[in-house]
Design a protein around this motif. Structure first.
Motif, PDB file in Angstrom:
ATOM      1  N   PRO A  36      19.701  10.895   2.743  1.00  0.00           N
ATOM      2  CA  PRO A  36      20.337  11.119   4.037  1.00  0.00           C
ATOM      3  C   PRO A  36      21.386  10.053   4.366  1.00  0.00           C
TER       4      PRO A  36
ATOM      5  N   ASP B  65      11.889  -2.554   3.769  1.00  0.00           N
ATOM      6  CA  ASP B  65      10.659  -1.802   4.042  1.00  0.00           C
ATOM      7  C   ASP B  65       9.975  -1.380   2.738  1.00  0.00           C
ATOM      8  N   VAL B  66      10.731  -0.721   1.919  1.00  0.00           N
ATOM      9  CA  VAL B  66      10.180  -0.145   0.697  1.00  0.00           C
ATOM     10  C   VAL B  66      11.294  -0.115  -0.334  1.00  0.00           C
TER      11      VAL B  66
ATOM     12  N   GLU C  73      12.196   2.029  -3.866  1.00  0.00           N
ATOM     13  CA  GLU C  73      11.769   3.109  -4.755  1.00  0.00           C
ATOM     14  C   GLU C  73      12.666   3.043  -5.972  1.00  0.00           C
ATOM     15  N   MET C  74      12.047   3.166  -7.144  1.00  0.00           N
ATOM     16  CA  MET C  74      12.840   3.100  -8.365  1.00  0.00           C
ATOM     17  C   MET C  74      12.787   4.402  -9.122  1.00  0.00           C
ATOM     18  N   THR C  75      13.908   4.836  -9.654  1.00  0.00           N
ATOM     19  CA  THR C  75      13.868   6.024 -10.487  1.00  0.00           C
ATOM     20  C   THR C  75      14.121   5.647 -11.940  1.00  0.00           C
TER      21      THR C  75
ATOM     22  N   PHE D 163      16.277   2.837  -4.803  1.00  0.00           N
ATOM     23  CA  PHE D 163      16.539   3.085  -3.395  1.00  0.00           C
ATOM     24  C   PHE D 163      15.894   1.960  -2.616  1.00  0.00           C
TER      25      PHE D 163
ATOM     26  N   HIS E 136      15.046   0.624   1.014  1.00  0.00           N
ATOM     27  CA  HIS E 136      14.979   0.979   2.434  1.00  0.00           C
ATOM     28  C   HIS E 136      14.933  -0.312   3.238  1.00  0.00           C
TER      29      HIS E 136
ATOM     30  N   ARG F  18     -11.020   9.230   6.884  1.00  0.00           N
ATOM     31  CA  ARG F  18     -12.311   8.797   6.351  1.00  0.00           C
ATOM     32  C   ARG F  18     -12.166   7.407   5.753  1.00  0.00           C
TER      33      ARG F  18
ATOM     34  N   TRP G 170      12.569  12.550   1.954  1.00  0.00           N
ATOM     35  CA  TRP G 170      12.823  11.115   1.912  1.00  0.00           C
ATOM     36  C   TRP G 170      11.907  10.381   2.865  1.00  0.00           C
TER      37      TRP G 170
ATOM     38  N   ARG H 156       8.204  10.557   1.789  1.00  0.00           N
ATOM     39  CA  ARG H 156       7.959   9.782   0.584  1.00  0.00           C
ATOM     40  C   ARG H 156       7.849   8.307   0.897  1.00  0.00           C
ATOM     41  N   SER H 157       8.779   7.807   1.719  1.00  0.00           N
ATOM     42  CA  SER H 157       8.696   6.376   2.006  1.00  0.00           C
ATOM     43  C   SER H 157       7.503   6.086   2.914  1.00  0.00           C
TER      44      SER H 157
ATOM     45  N   LYS I 148       4.614   5.741   0.624  1.00  0.00           N
ATOM     46  CA  LYS I 148       4.692   4.461  -0.063  1.00  0.00           C
ATOM     47  C   LYS I 148       4.226   3.333   0.866  1.00  0.00           C
ATOM     48  N   ALA I 149       4.666   3.400   2.108  1.00  0.00           N
ATOM     49  CA  ALA I 149       4.266   2.375   3.075  1.00  0.00           C
ATOM     50  C   ALA I 149       2.755   2.445   3.332  1.00  0.00           C
TER      51      ALA I 149
ATOM     52  N   ARG J  25       0.821   0.844   0.595  1.00  0.00           N
ATOM     53  CA  ARG J  25       0.809  -0.611   0.685  1.00  0.00           C
ATOM     54  C   ARG J  25      -0.144  -1.072   1.777  1.00  0.00           C
TER      55      ARG J  25
ATOM     56  N   LEU K 171       8.737   8.912  -9.915  1.00  0.00           N
ATOM     57  CA  LEU K 171       9.215   7.562 -10.181  1.00  0.00           C
ATOM     58  C   LEU K 171       9.303   6.735  -8.902  1.00  0.00           C
ATOM     59  N   THR K 172       9.701   7.366  -7.817  1.00  0.00           N
ATOM     60  CA  THR K 172       9.835   6.586  -6.592  1.00  0.00           C
ATOM     61  C   THR K 172       8.479   6.302  -5.967  1.00  0.00           C
TER      62      THR K 172
ATOM     63  N   ARG L 210       5.412   1.769 -16.198  1.00  0.00           N
ATOM     64  CA  ARG L 210       6.178   1.576 -14.986  1.00  0.00           C
ATOM     65  C   ARG L 210       7.449   2.420 -15.076  1.00  0.00           C
TER      66      ARG L 210
END
Lengths: 365, 296, 359
Positions: free
Chosen positions: A237, A298-299, A301-303, A308, A310, C156, C177, C180-181, C184-185, C188, C205-206, C224
């Motif tokens: 985006p 923040d994060v 991301e790897m491709t 990417f 963030h 739970r 997007w 996904r993030s 990921k957050a 963590r 991958l991301t 990885r």
């Protein structure tokens, strides 16, 4: 054939599915309808096909008004997201079915079926039934049927959405070749900006039932006329921020202050919105004039080939979120402080009404 | 801007109109015509205005009393039938095998009664329930419970409810089975992961997903049972006395037995209106919540 | 919280498997650590969903064991395993509100109402669902529904692992997007083992710190994201990861040179002892091939795909077709095009498996 939509609107139960769209599509072209779900892509296709009747406006085929014409009376083919084939017929009969309806001579049918099958690499599967094929082959069969029909207008509604990533890649690459071989008007709906770019041709970006911008795909991508056009045609985006220009400086809500150079130099004082595509947001200073924005990660991301990152900037009130796409592997620890850079020559500036005020001059396309 | 509407299209639906006119509108109008007249035989008719309707809807009159009594019996019959068949049909659907030959056999057995004509079903059950030679009637009597549907109210009703249940539960079961088949596996898996009990799976997943097919099932069963004629006519003939004289049976008695065409006409119209009203309620319930939130 | 071990695990949907083709999942041994973010990546029919269902307990493997923290759970029912799963299409309870949906797994386990309310509030906050809590779940958008599915897993506190089965299929690209993030957050923040099944390399991958690439019922490489990108152990991995995938060219390799259809290409390492009779190929990613009009091997440019931020050219080198990065300015009309390869990034494959060269 050329297809002309003249100020088409479709209102269903008080809500505007299509709002005043005018569009001209020429013979032998690929036209991508790009927009998120419910932007009106499918509605617009149904209107083009004659499956629905517009509330107002006209549909012209070669200058002839076909607004009220039923889909059966028009030479139209459609391919859907679901793989729609006749399950009990062989692939050969599936491809032949529209020609059989038209009562074409046997040898002509055979010739056209084999040509379409060859184009879609289905020659060796002609005797199977669709359910014995893989998903990709089933969709090829559906496309072959549309091609064999020699329709004037071929509508494809997210045809690759149900396929695996790699199959999608493969078919995407082949589609322009297949389309070019037939000479019909192709209309291809997708939610994915990358797909539009790969298909080429022309792109119409849609948002909330309105046509945002229409033109050659690369031009629509590189020279969006409005914030909405840029936002619709960006993946990841578009990064958007409001800026205020006062004299020689610009201010971001997160507190960033930078000299107004590049595209920003010639703007009148006032509030603007800037749009930066993720790959134009850099992790290293590209040149002296670049705007630096400091924030924390923040994060990431790897491709593999790209990362990417963030980032959010600002304390709380003027909180801004950015996504930067950089080549290579950049593993930045979340929470780390980082500087991201924008080349003031490589961003889009929109006036407060959303219209483009300034954009990159050399876009490299 | 708007194109004029193509009027030629109207001609295309003329045949359909003609058919509807001949087999629905004209017979209906004949009934309406009768309902506002009185006849004294010899095809002599006198204008009676809304007289029959006033009498019919007044429970204290003879006709009204009779009408409300048979209406009550019909309503009770429908209520019992629905209360038995819907849960039973769901239960059958839930316990059906999921695949293979067992499923095919099961479907055949369930569908079989649906294929038997009404009067045959009536005759079957009439014989089956007889206390002298019927397997069911004889057995019940043999174990010491007096059972004779020709003189016991309870027995007569039991036979009719059993018969209808045997005949039509399969319909509900098949509808529900189709509905259950369309629930994706992921829902069941998610429920297992969420630790949901079997009961919760039923009330939270299966029942909501069955909602629309069940409504159709209930509607069909209501209309059918509310209008039932042939089977009770064959089995009990409306008796003993008039305890199983449902609205439809009563209607025929008045129209053809007593040849009171005016009364029968008025009764038919009210009967039809009741069924239409119930159908309309069902339709509204069925359609509205589905649309809500569909496009947001 | 759990480490997951798969011991000599295999599965066939038909009884008595004999050949490799009979197995939906070929015998494998692998261990996944607690708190890891794993992605199972592969095309349809590669066995990734079977593997996921074995871990979640929906499928009992025909051979081998699944251990959670060393405890054998192979035959334990799904509901006893303390796992959560998010499916391809959002699974929500239509008749309930968002709040009731989130509370459902806790209520089923008999948690006191006050504790349920607190926990639901916490998770709703985490997923940005607080404004919708009292709305009917049915009326929400697909991405919000998918968050609810996820939330029912997260509420739970005893969850050992969260499994995702292509969870972003029905989500629009722009919202993908965001979700996904978010995932990921969450990973963590919550220190949970997450296993994510997908055919979409970008998602895999991301999302993951370890990607497990599967092909024909077997794990072909686990590593990885950048390892998979830079050192694919199998030509399938090279092809499947990267868009466009790695160029794989049949070659004759001798010492430090590969011969591709008569064109010599320098290699970064020396390959001396290649056993005879094996199919030898070299692989190089489009990103490591330079297209220019200056130096290198002459090629014919067939087409150029403009992806906006980057351009890829399809070129022909002899009989082989390659994808290469087209730097700005290169045009299709240039017939003096040449490509040069980065020797360090060329891998050599024997029968599709990467072989190590000498320095």
């Amino acid at each position: 054939m050329s297809l002309h939509l003249e100020r088409i609107s479709l209102t269903v139960g008080g809500s505007h599915h299509i709002d005043d769209v005018s569009l001209t599509l020429e013979r032998g072209t690929i036209n991508v309808l790009l927009g998120p779900t419910l932007a009106g892509k499918t509605s617009l296709m149904r209107l083009m096909a004659g499956l629905d009747r517009p509330t107002s406006g006209r549909v012209l085929a070669d200058g002839v008004d076909v607004t009220g014409c039923k889909v059966e009376a028009r030479n139209v083919a459609m391919v859907y997201q679901q793989f729609i084939n006749y399950p009990t017929l062989s692939v050969y009969e599936n491809i032949a079915s529209p020609l059989r309806v038209q009562r074409r001579p046997k040898d002509e049918i055979d010739r056209k079926v084999r040509a379409a099958a060859a184009l879609l690499r289905l020659e060796s599967h002609l005797d199977r039934t669709p359910l014995q094929l893989s998903g990709g082959q089933q969709q090829r069969c559906a496309i072959a049927r549309a091609v064999a029909k020699e329709a004037d207008l071929v509508l494809l509604d997210e045809p690759l959405a149900n396929l695996d990533y790699k199959l999608r890649e493969e078919l995407r690459e082949e589609l322009p070749r297949i389309f070019a071989a037939t000479g019909a008007i192709f209309v291809y709906a997708t939610t994915e900006p990358t797909e539009a770019l790969l298909l080429g041709g022309s792109t119409a970006t849609l948002s909330e039932g309105r046509l945002v911008q229409f033109g050659p795909t690369a031009e629509v991508y590189h020279r969006p006329r409005s914030l909405r056009a840029a936002a619709t045609f960006s993946d990841p985006p578009l990064n958007v921020a409001t800026i205020e220009k006062r004299g020689e400086a610009i201010h971001l809500p997160d507190g960033t202050r930078a000299p107004s150079s590049g595209l920003l130099a010639d703007l009148a004082d006032g509030r603007y919105r800037i749009g930066v595509r993720a790959h134009d947001l850099l992790l290293a200073r590209p040149n002296e004039g670049a705007i630096e924005i400091r924030g924390s990660v923040d994060v990431t991301e790897m491709t593999g080939s790209e990362s990417f990152v963030h980032v959010h900037t600002g304390a709380h009130a003027g909180d801004l979120r950015w996504v930067a796409l950089t080549p290579g592997v950049h593993e930045v620890v979340p929470g780390a402080s980082i500087g991201i850079f924008v080349d003031p020559k490589r961003l889009f500036v929109f006036a407060e009404d959303g219209q483009l005020a300034a954009g990159p001059v050399d876009t490299g396309y | 801007m708007d194109k004029p509407i193509n009027n030629a299209a109207w001609f295309l639906i003329l045949p359909a109109f003609a058919i509807v006119l001949f087999n629905a509108v004209i017979p209906m109008m004949t009934v309406v015509n009768y309902s506002v007249q009185d006849s004294f035989g010899n095809n002599q008719f006198f204008w009676n205005g809304l007289g029959w309707f006033q009498e019919l809807l007044d429970p204290s009159s003879e006709l009204g009393g009779r009408f409300f009594a048979s209406l009550g019996r019909s309503a009770l019959f429908s209520a019992i039938v629905l209360a038995v068949q819907v849960p039973l049909g769901i239960a059958v659907a839930l316990s059906m095998p999921r695949s293979g030959i067992a499923l095919a056999l099961c479907l055949v057995f369930i569908a079989m009664p649906l294929l038997i004509p009404w009067n045959v079903v009536g005759t079957m059950w009439q014989l089956y329930s007889r206390s002298d030679i019927g397997l069911l009637g004889w057995t019940v009597n043999a174990i010491g419970i007096p059972f004779n549907y020709t003189n016991s109210v309870l027995a007569a009703w039991t036979v009719l409810v059993l018969m209808d249940t045997w005949h039509w539960t399969g319909l509900i079961a098949l509808l529900c089975y189709a509905g259950l088949k369309s629930i994706p596996d992921a829902y069941y898996q998610a429920a297992r992961i969420d630790g949901a009990s079997r009961w919760a799976v039923f009330t939270r997943i299966e029942l909501p997903k069955l909602r629309s097919v069940l409504l159709i099932g209930v509607l069909l069963r209501f209309m059918d049972s509310f209008m039932i004629y042939t089977e009770p006519f064959v089995v009990t003939g409306g008796g003993p006395g008039s305890v199983t004289t449902f609205l439809s049976i009563d209607l025929v008695k008045i129209a053809l037995g007593q040849f009171d065409l005016g009364k029968a006409g008025a009764m038919s119209i009210v009967y039809t209106l009741i069924i239409l009203a119930v159908c309309w309620v069902f339709y509204t319930v069925m359609v509205t919540p589905e649309n809500k939130g569909a496009r947001e | 919280m759990a480490r997951i071990d798969l011991v000599d695990l295999a599965h066939a949907y038909r009884p008595n498997p004999t050949t490799d083709a009979d197995y939906a999942l070929r015998p494998m041994n692998t261990s996944w650590r607690q708190g890891g973010a794993y992605a199972l990546l592969g095309p349809s029919g590669c066995g990734k969903t079977t593997l996921l269902n074995i871990i979640s307990g929906l499928v009992v493997p025909s051979r081998g064991h699944v251990l959670f923290d060393g405890v054998d759970v192979t035959r334990l029912a799904t509901e006893k395993r303390n796992i959560a799963q998010v499916f391809q299409f959002p699974v929500i309870y239509d008749t309930m509100t968002v709040r009731e949906n989130l509370a459902f797994p806790l209520r089923n386990r008999g948690m006191p109402a006050a504790a349920v309310a607190a926990r639901v509030g916490e998770i709703a906050e985490l997923l940005d669902l607080n404004v919708d809590l009292d709305r009917r779940a049915r009326a929400l958008t697909p991405d919000a529904k998918q968050k609810i599915s996820l939330g029912r897993g997260l509420v739970r506190s005893d969850v050992a692992a969260i499994l995702f089965d292509e969870p972003l299929t029905v989500i629009d690209p722009a919202l993908k997007w965001e979700l996904r993030s978010k995932l990921k957050a969450l990973h963590r923040a919550l220190d949970l083992t997450m296993i994510y099944v997908t055919h979409d390399q970008t998602e895999a991958l991301t999302f993951a710190d370890t990607v497990v690439v599967m092909h024909d019922g077997a794990i072909v490489q686990m590593g990885r994201p950048n390892e998979l990108f830079e050192r694919p152990e199998h030509t399938f991995v090279g092809h499947f990861i990267g868009s466009p995938g790695m160029n794989v060219l049949p070659a004759k390799v001798e010492g430090r040179t590969a011969d591709v259809g008569g064109v010599p290409i320098a290699l970064g390492r020396s390959y001396s002892a290649i056993p005879p009779g094996r199919k030898i190929e070299i692989g190089i990613r489009p990103e490591y091939v330079r297209l220019s009009s200056g130096e290198g091997v002459p090629v014919r440019v067939e087409r150029i795909d403009d992806l906006g931020r980057i351009r890829f050219a399809k070129v022909r080198l002899g009989d082989a077709r390659l994808s290469v990065v087209a730097p700005p300015g290169v045009r299709l009309e240039d017939d003096r095009s040449r490509v040069s390869f980065d020797p360090a990034q060329i891998h050599v494959y024997a029968d599709s498996r990467r072989i190590e060269g000498d320095a």
